[in-house]
Design an enzyme around this catalytic site. Structure first.
Site, PDB file in Angstrom:
ATOM      1  N   TYR A  33     -23.093 -23.100 -52.467  1.00 46.96           N
ATOM      2  CA  TYR A  33     -22.496 -22.465 -51.286  1.00 46.96           C
ATOM      3  C   TYR A  33     -23.155 -21.116 -51.025  1.00 46.96           C
ATOM      4  O   TYR A  33     -23.928 -20.611 -51.857  1.00 46.96           O
ATOM      5  CB  TYR A  33     -20.985 -22.297 -51.474  1.00 46.96           C
ATOM      6  CG  TYR A  33     -20.576 -21.182 -52.420  1.00 46.96           C
ATOM      7  CD1 TYR A  33     -20.721 -21.331 -53.802  1.00 46.96           C
ATOM      8  CD2 TYR A  33     -20.054 -19.981 -51.940  1.00 46.96           C
ATOM      9  CE1 TYR A  33     -20.345 -20.311 -54.666  1.00 46.96           C
ATOM     10  CE2 TYR A  33     -19.682 -18.965 -52.795  1.00 46.96           C
ATOM     11  CZ  TYR A  33     -19.824 -19.126 -54.160  1.00 46.96           C
ATOM     12  OH  TYR A  33     -19.465 -18.116 -55.014  1.00 46.96           O
ATOM     13  N   LYS A 149     -25.979 -20.600 -57.217  1.00 47.94           N
ATOM     14  CA  LYS A 149     -24.674 -20.324 -56.597  1.00 47.94           C
ATOM     15  C   LYS A 149     -23.916 -21.635 -56.402  1.00 47.94           C
ATOM     16  O   LYS A 149     -23.811 -22.154 -55.292  1.00 47.94           O
ATOM     17  CB  LYS A 149     -24.884 -19.572 -55.277  1.00 47.94           C
ATOM     18  CG  LYS A 149     -23.647 -18.815 -54.822  1.00 47.94           C
ATOM     19  CD  LYS A 149     -24.026 -17.832 -53.739  1.00 47.94           C
ATOM     20  CE  LYS A 149     -22.830 -17.241 -53.040  1.00 47.94           C
ATOM     21  NZ  LYS A 149     -21.890 -16.539 -53.892  1.00 47.94           N
ATOM     22  N   GLU A 182     -21.855  -9.295 -64.807  1.00 44.96           N
ATOM     23  CA  GLU A 182     -21.581  -9.062 -63.382  1.00 44.96           C
ATOM     24  C   GLU A 182     -20.092  -9.229 -63.137  1.00 44.96           C
ATOM     25  O   GLU A 182     -19.332  -9.513 -64.067  1.00 44.96           O
ATOM     26  CB  GLU A 182     -22.396 -10.032 -62.519  1.00 44.96           C
ATOM     27  CG  GLU A 182     -22.050 -11.490 -62.764  1.00 44.96           C
ATOM     28  CD  GLU A 182     -22.839 -12.467 -61.894  1.00 44.96           C
ATOM     29  OE1 GLU A 182     -23.329 -12.070 -60.831  1.00 44.96           O
ATOM     30  OE2 GLU A 182     -22.933 -13.641 -62.290  1.00 44.96           O
ATOM     31  N   LEU A 207     -25.929 -13.843 -60.902  1.00 46.70           N
ATOM     32  CA  LEU A 207     -26.359 -14.274 -59.579  1.00 46.70           C
ATOM     33  C   LEU A 207     -27.012 -13.052 -58.934  1.00 46.70           C
ATOM     34  O   LEU A 207     -26.394 -11.991 -58.859  1.00 46.70           O
ATOM     35  CB  LEU A 207     -25.161 -14.717 -58.736  1.00 46.70           C
ATOM     36  CG  LEU A 207     -25.571 -15.168 -57.342  1.00 46.70           C
ATOM     37  CD1 LEU A 207     -26.120 -16.594 -57.389  1.00 46.70           C
ATOM     38  CD2 LEU A 207     -24.412 -15.087 -56.372  1.00 46.70           C
TER      39      LEU A 207
HETATM   40  N1  PMP Z   1     -22.206 -12.510 -58.458  1.00 49.16           N
HETATM   41  C1  PMP Z   1     -21.307 -13.483 -58.211  1.00 49.16           C
HETATM   42  C2  PMP Z   1     -20.805 -14.307 -59.354  1.00 49.16           C
HETATM   43  C3  PMP Z   1     -20.853 -13.709 -56.895  1.00 49.16           C
HETATM   44  O1  PMP Z   1     -19.967 -14.694 -56.652  1.00 49.16           O
HETATM   45  C4  PMP Z   1     -21.312 -12.874 -55.852  1.00 49.16           C
HETATM   46  C5  PMP Z   1     -20.778 -13.047 -54.455  1.00 49.16           C
HETATM   47  N2  PMP Z   1     -21.323 -14.142 -53.810  1.00 49.16           N
HETATM   48  C6  PMP Z   1     -22.255 -11.880 -56.151  1.00 49.16           C
HETATM   49  C7  PMP Z   1     -22.686 -11.733 -57.466  1.00 49.16           C
HETATM   50  C8  PMP Z   1     -22.806 -10.985 -55.073  1.00 49.16           C
HETATM   51  O2  PMP Z   1     -23.695 -11.666 -54.245  1.00 49.16           O
HETATM   52  P1  PMP Z   1     -23.913 -11.234 -52.715  1.00 49.16           P
HETATM   53  O3  PMP Z   1     -24.212  -9.786 -52.713  1.00 49.16           O
HETATM   54  O4  PMP Z   1     -25.050 -12.046 -52.264  1.00 49.16           O
HETATM   55  O5  PMP Z   1     -22.634 -11.543 -52.007  1.00 49.16           O
END
Ligand code: PMP
Length: 289
Positions: A33, A149, A182, A207
């Site tokens: 996603y 993701k 994270e 991620l």
């Molecule tokens: N880490 C995880 C586990 C996430 O779910 C997200 C949010 N999608 C992020 C980091 C941050 O990613 P982004 O800045 O692309 O939203």
């Protein structure tokens, strides 16, 4: 204003939007996603989100069910039909519908694509940013490929709920060595007393956030020093400030961890500055609504 969802080629009223019970996303979590911010009627960083989507798909040996240009059209059309100027767009691609079996289906099946749009209450997010948020820590018990993701988010779900139960807004995962990986849905940062921004480098353990990538760019433009390395919970407690990044929250100051104050216990100047600069550096798409 009724909500509209895009489901496998059709725009349908939200309450009638369904997928098949043997969709592999539903049964096996076999899908990926993306979430993009919609701000002032435009998509934010769409190009980079779609790039990451294609990477996630290829790691699962899947492909986009539509040409990228057609997908961009569907995204814009879904925003337009929902008339959301400030919110988020969610897209999900699963391997498709097949008789339940762990291995890939013998015959090629068409991946399933769902796109939804939701309005966000920006004043609430701004209030959180003004006050700063609390986070808790949880052991990182996820698999080794969280750089993809995927929709398999059970550890993140449980971590977020634990945070909620503790009156905090997010949970930060901590690995077996005591380093923060994270957030449950965000990337984690600290600022040292020397003004150095520290965040974990891209690897299979996090991620790589699009917001994180943009935040690094802003920091470099502002001639702030960024160090990409793992940091411990002890370092968070000794830091001058902390913050998290995500598409829905952009740059969000973090003022406590496990109920212990970070820095002054108030949002710090670095997080505030990055937050202010964010939409000047992010790629803003054309006006949709
Ligand atoms: N880490 C995880 C586990 C996430 O779910 C997200 C949010 N999608 C992020 C980091 C941050 O990613 P982004 O800045 O692309 O939203």
């Amino acid at each position: 204003m009724s909500r509209i969802a895009y489901v496998n080629g059709q725009y349908v009223p939200f309450r009638e939007a369904h997928v098949h019970i043997e969709d592999r996303g539903y049964q096996l979590g076999d899908g990926v996603y993306e979430v993009c911010e919609i701000r002032n009627g435009s998509l934010v960083d769409e190009r980079r989100h779609l790039q990451r989507l294609e990477r996630s798909l290829s790691e699962l040996r899947m492909t986009l069910p539509l040409a990228p240009s057609a997908l961009r059209f569907v995204m814009e059309e879904t925003v337009r039909r929902n008339r959301v100027r400030d919110g988020l767009i969610y897209l999900q691609v699963t391997r498709g519908v097949a008789r339940r079996d762990h291995g890939f289906p013998e015959q090629a099946i068409k991946p399933a694509l769902v796109v939804t749009v939701r309005a966000l209450d920006r004043s609430k997010i701004e209030a959180n940013a003004g006050a700063g948020i609390a986070v808790i820590t949880v052991p990182d018990d996820r698999w080794d490929r969280v750089d993809i993701k995927t929709i398999g988010l059970l550890p993140n779900v449980l971590a977020r709920q634990k945070a909620k139960d503790a009156g905090a807004k997010d949970a930060w995962f901590v690995d077996a060595e005591g380093f923060v990986t994270e957030g449950a849905a965000s990337n984690a940062w600290i600022v040292t007393h020397d003004g150095v921004l520290v965040t974990r480098p891209s690897s299979n353990r996090i991620l790589t956030g699009i917001t994180m990538t943009v935040a690094k760019e802003i920091a470099l433009r502002l001639q702030m020093k960024v160090e990409e390395r793992a940091f411990s919970v002890q370092e968070v407690l000794a830091a001058s400030e902390a913050f998290l990044t995500s598409a829905t929250q952009t740059v969000m100051p973090v003022i406590s961890i496990d109920r212990r104050k970070i820095g002054s216990g108030k949002p710090g100047p670095v997080a505030k500055r990055l937050r202010e600069e964010f939409h000047r550096v992010a790629e803003i798409g054309r006006k949709i609504v």
